[in-house]
Design an enzyme around this catalytic site. Sequence first.
Site, mmCIF file in Angstrom:
data_model
loop_
_atom_site.group_PDB
_atom_site.id
_atom_site.type_symbol
_atom_site.label_atom_id
_atom_site.label_comp_id
_atom_site.label_asym_id
_atom_site.label_seq_id
_atom_site.Cartn_x
_atom_site.Cartn_y
_atom_site.Cartn_z
ATOM 1 N N GLU A 48 19.655 -17.579 36.450
ATOM 2 C CA GLU A 48 19.249 -17.833 37.840
ATOM 3 C C GLU A 48 19.702 -19.231 38.273
ATOM 4 O O GLU A 48 19.559 -20.198 37.531
ATOM 5 C CB GLU A 48 17.725 -17.709 37.964
ATOM 6 N N LYS A 132 17.330 -13.353 46.390
ATOM 7 C CA LYS A 132 15.992 -13.056 45.884
ATOM 8 C C LYS A 132 15.085 -12.717 47.063
ATOM 9 O O LYS A 132 15.037 -13.448 48.055
ATOM 10 C CB LYS A 132 15.464 -14.261 45.112
ATOM 11 N N CYS A 167 14.395 -13.459 37.959
ATOM 12 C CA CYS A 167 13.130 -14.032 37.513
ATOM 13 C C CYS A 167 11.954 -13.102 37.806
ATOM 14 O O CYS A 167 11.929 -11.969 37.361
ATOM 15 C CB CYS A 167 12.975 -15.413 38.169
#
Length: 345
Positions: A48, A132, A167
């Site tokens: 990430e 995200k 994540c």
Amino acid sequence: MGLAHPKYKVAVVQAAPAWLDLDASIKKTIALIEEAADKGAKLIAFPEVFIPGYPWHIWMDSPAWCIGRGFVHLYFDNSLAYDSPQAEALRAAVRKAQLTAVLGLSERDGGSLYIAQWLIGADGETIAKRRKLRPTHAERTVYGEGDGSDLAVHERPDIGRIGALCCWEHLQPLSKYAMYAQNEQVHVAAWPSFSLYDPFAPALGAEVNNAASRVYAVEGSCFVLAPCATVSQAMIDELCDRPDKHALLHAGGGHAAIFGPDGSALAAQLPPDQEGLLIAEIDLGMIGIAKNAADPAGHYSRPDVTRLLLNKKPLNRVEHFSLPVDSAAAALPGEAAVARPDQSI
């Protein structure tokens, strides 16, 4: 004769970023792409926001401290814009290496940043650019959010159906199910490092989050590549300006992994402070065996009991439109005006 299923090598990155240095980030990313290609990998997965590293400063002190130390403007300036020379250098490197890359980056778009994953095909062309959906906790002080179009799986003839999340998107059951329902075969689960608030916050640690990656593999009956960055001592020296802060973030924290659709570990993990690539061969033929037992959005589902609503329309913050022109005023000479419902002529 059965179907021919792709079988190929994958590479998963465990490395410290060139923190807050965009040009050095590009150089390190390209070096890892070249190393993966030399080892025969057809797919490489990055942690990430590997470019230019995760903004650990937001967990260390107040926003005023982050601004005063220069982290805010440095992070913005060293994030990647897709229309930049640095982005073009990445595309060229992927094309030269003839593999598919799933990059992790802080995307700079106008005055905003986004946690992004850039999927580039072996021809150097973009497969997808995703964001995200919802930054986690303190991340919302840095990043904007994605939309339903970011929950997508992409068909590639050389590597199968590939998707990616970042994540704690792996703790969102509905987002995961949206991916499973698209028959994902290879999933990139990108993580930043597992050394924050250790050991007093187990939810942020390696055991819990590697379990999330592993469960994703079993639930989705897919391969999961779980790249994970490390925190370097140089980053600690920059971030920990008081003794108490050394208890908040530690060097290391790398726990990259590769899991098969039955949950098996397909590569030996590296020590938490060691940089390198995890290499494994995956055989997409294993997916049919796993889904024979439990296909989460197929024969093992109960749509008469529970179903998912998914809005995949891109969220455009500005919609361009034109107001109706007054028909009488717009009528050309010799043409009859057409009345609006609220207008008589």
